[in-house]
Design a protein around this motif. Sequence first.
Motif, PDB file in Angstrom:
ATOM      1  N   MET A   1      48.117  53.619  11.041  1.00  0.00           N
ATOM      2  CA  MET A   1      47.536  54.914  10.785  1.00  0.00           C
ATOM      3  C   MET A   1      47.793  55.799  11.997  1.00  0.00           C
ATOM      4  N   THR A   2      48.189  57.023  11.753  1.00  0.00           N
ATOM      5  CA  THR A   2      48.375  57.993  12.827  1.00  0.00           C
ATOM      6  C   THR A   2      47.245  59.015  12.764  1.00  0.00           C
ATOM      7  N   ILE A   3      46.586  59.203  13.887  1.00  0.00           N
ATOM      8  CA  ILE A   3      45.509  60.180  14.011  1.00  0.00           C
ATOM      9  C   ILE A   3      46.091  61.404  14.700  1.00  0.00           C
ATOM     10  N   ASP A   4      45.972  62.562  14.062  1.00  0.00           N
ATOM     11  CA  ASP A   4      46.415  63.831  14.638  1.00  0.00           C
ATOM     12  C   ASP A   4      45.150  64.601  14.990  1.00  0.00           C
ATOM     13  N   TYR A   5      44.820  64.653  16.281  1.00  0.00           N
ATOM     14  CA  TYR A   5      43.538  65.201  16.732  1.00  0.00           C
ATOM     15  C   TYR A   5      43.753  66.434  17.586  1.00  0.00           C
ATOM     16  N   LYS A   6      43.095  67.539  17.210  1.00  0.00           N
ATOM     17  CA  LYS A   6      43.115  68.767  18.012  1.00  0.00           C
ATOM     18  C   LYS A   6      41.969  68.671  19.004  1.00  0.00           C
ATOM     19  N   THR A   7      42.306  68.643  20.291  1.00  0.00           N
ATOM     20  CA  THR A   7      41.284  68.477  21.320  1.00  0.00           C
ATOM     21  C   THR A   7      40.446  69.739  21.475  1.00  0.00           C
ATOM     22  N   LYS A   8      39.258  69.548  22.044  1.00  0.00           N
ATOM     23  CA  LYS A   8      38.326  70.654  22.264  1.00  0.00           C
ATOM     24  C   LYS A   8      37.842  70.609  23.714  1.00  0.00           C
ATOM     25  N   GLY A   9      37.952  71.736  24.424  1.00  0.00           N
ATOM     26  CA  GLY A   9      37.401  71.842  25.767  1.00  0.00           C
ATOM     27  C   GLY A   9      38.237  71.231  26.876  1.00  0.00           C
ATOM     28  N   THR A  10      39.527  70.962  26.598  1.00  0.00           N
ATOM     29  CA  THR A  10      40.397  70.378  27.620  1.00  0.00           C
ATOM     30  C   THR A  10      41.683  71.182  27.749  1.00  0.00           C
ATOM     31  N   CYS A  11      42.441  70.902  28.783  1.00  0.00           N
ATOM     32  CA  CYS A  11      43.739  71.553  28.978  1.00  0.00           C
ATOM     33  C   CYS A  11      44.751  71.077  27.940  1.00  0.00           C
ATOM     34  N   SER A  12      44.607  69.835  27.500  1.00  0.00           N
ATOM     35  CA  SER A  12      45.489  69.338  26.437  1.00  0.00           C
ATOM     36  C   SER A  12      45.062  69.989  25.118  1.00  0.00           C
ATOM     37  N   SER A  13      45.989  70.039  24.166  1.00  0.00           N
ATOM     38  CA  SER A  13      45.679  70.714  22.904  1.00  0.00           C
ATOM     39  C   SER A  13      45.743  69.797  21.685  1.00  0.00           C
ATOM     40  N   ARG A  14      46.441  68.660  21.831  1.00  0.00           N
ATOM     41  CA  ARG A  14      46.634  67.799  20.668  1.00  0.00           C
ATOM     42  C   ARG A  14      46.917  66.369  21.114  1.00  0.00           C
ATOM     43  N   MET A  15      46.418  65.409  20.326  1.00  0.00           N
ATOM     44  CA  MET A  15      46.700  63.998  20.560  1.00  0.00           C
ATOM     45  C   MET A  15      47.192  63.376  19.269  1.00  0.00           C
ATOM     46  N   LEU A  16      48.276  62.642  19.361  1.00  0.00           N
ATOM     47  CA  LEU A  16      48.775  61.840  18.244  1.00  0.00           C
ATOM     48  C   LEU A  16      48.579  60.385  18.646  1.00  0.00           C
ATOM     49  N   ILE A  17      47.735  59.687  17.902  1.00  0.00           N
ATOM     50  CA  ILE A  17      47.366  58.322  18.243  1.00  0.00           C
ATOM     51  C   ILE A  17      47.790  57.417  17.093  1.00  0.00           C
ATOM     52  N   ASP A  18      48.593  56.415  17.406  1.00  0.00           N
ATOM     53  CA  ASP A  18      49.027  55.451  16.404  1.00  0.00           C
ATOM     54  C   ASP A  18      48.162  54.204  16.561  1.00  0.00           C
ATOM     55  N   VAL A  19      47.408  53.879  15.505  1.00  0.00           N
ATOM     56  CA  VAL A  19      46.509  52.731  15.512  1.00  0.00           C
ATOM     57  C   VAL A  19      46.929  51.784  14.395  1.00  0.00           C
ATOM     58  N   GLU A  20      47.015  50.505  14.729  1.00  0.00           N
ATOM     59  CA  GLU A  20      47.391  49.495  13.744  1.00  0.00           C
ATOM     60  C   GLU A  20      46.477  48.279  13.912  1.00  0.00           C
ATOM     61  N   ASP A  21      45.800  47.893  12.845  1.00  0.00           N
ATOM     62  CA  ASP A  21      44.902  46.733  12.866  1.00  0.00           C
ATOM     63  C   ASP A  21      43.868  46.818  13.983  1.00  0.00           C
ATOM     64  N   VAL A  29      50.247  63.029  24.023  1.00  0.00           N
ATOM     65  CA  VAL A  29      49.354  64.155  24.272  1.00  0.00           C
ATOM     66  C   VAL A  29      50.181  65.391  24.546  1.00  0.00           C
ATOM     67  N   THR A  30      49.801  66.502  23.904  1.00  0.00           N
ATOM     68  CA  THR A  30      50.445  67.798  24.131  1.00  0.00           C
ATOM     69  C   THR A  30      49.591  68.593  25.106  1.00  0.00           C
ATOM     70  N   GLY A  31      50.217  69.096  26.175  1.00  0.00           N
ATOM     71  CA  GLY A  31      49.496  69.866  27.180  1.00  0.00           C
ATOM     72  C   GLY A  31      48.772  68.950  28.146  1.00  0.00           C
ATOM     73  N   GLY A  32      47.998  69.528  29.027  1.00  0.00           N
ATOM     74  CA  GLY A  32      47.231  68.742  29.994  1.00  0.00           C
ATOM     75  C   GLY A  32      48.060  68.346  31.203  1.00  0.00           C
ATOM     76  N   CYS A  33      47.520  67.444  31.991  1.00  0.00           N
ATOM     77  CA  CYS A  33      48.160  66.973  33.224  1.00  0.00           C
ATOM     78  C   CYS A  33      49.141  65.866  32.871  1.00  0.00           C
ATOM     79  N   ASN A  34      50.410  66.192  32.868  1.00  0.00           N
ATOM     80  CA  ASN A  34      51.446  65.306  32.353  1.00  0.00           C
ATOM     81  C   ASN A  34      51.404  63.899  32.942  1.00  0.00           C
ATOM     82  N   GLY A  35      51.385  63.766  34.228  1.00  0.00           N
ATOM     83  CA  GLY A  35      51.401  62.440  34.849  1.00  0.00           C
ATOM     84  C   GLY A  35      50.172  61.622  34.497  1.00  0.00           C
TER      85      GLY A  35
END
Length: 80
Positions: A1-21, A29-35
Amino acid sequence: MTIDYKTKGTCSSRMLIDVEDGVVKSLQVTGGCNGNLQGLSQLVAGMKVEDVIARLDGIKCGLKPTSCPDQLAQALKQSL
């Protein structure tokens, strides 16, 4: 399952999380502190969703009420 989450209150704007079992397979992560977010992505890969939530829920960034790690925990909570 892939979770597409729009962040709130952070420098990042989006997270794509792949979860299996119930295990985080990958995090992008899109945006935020890259390193820092590349490091976070590597650290959570292979972890159980419940363990990620337990470790990251409630972490704050400076004076903000949330952080990128906390937003990851919130996204994973919504997926349960």
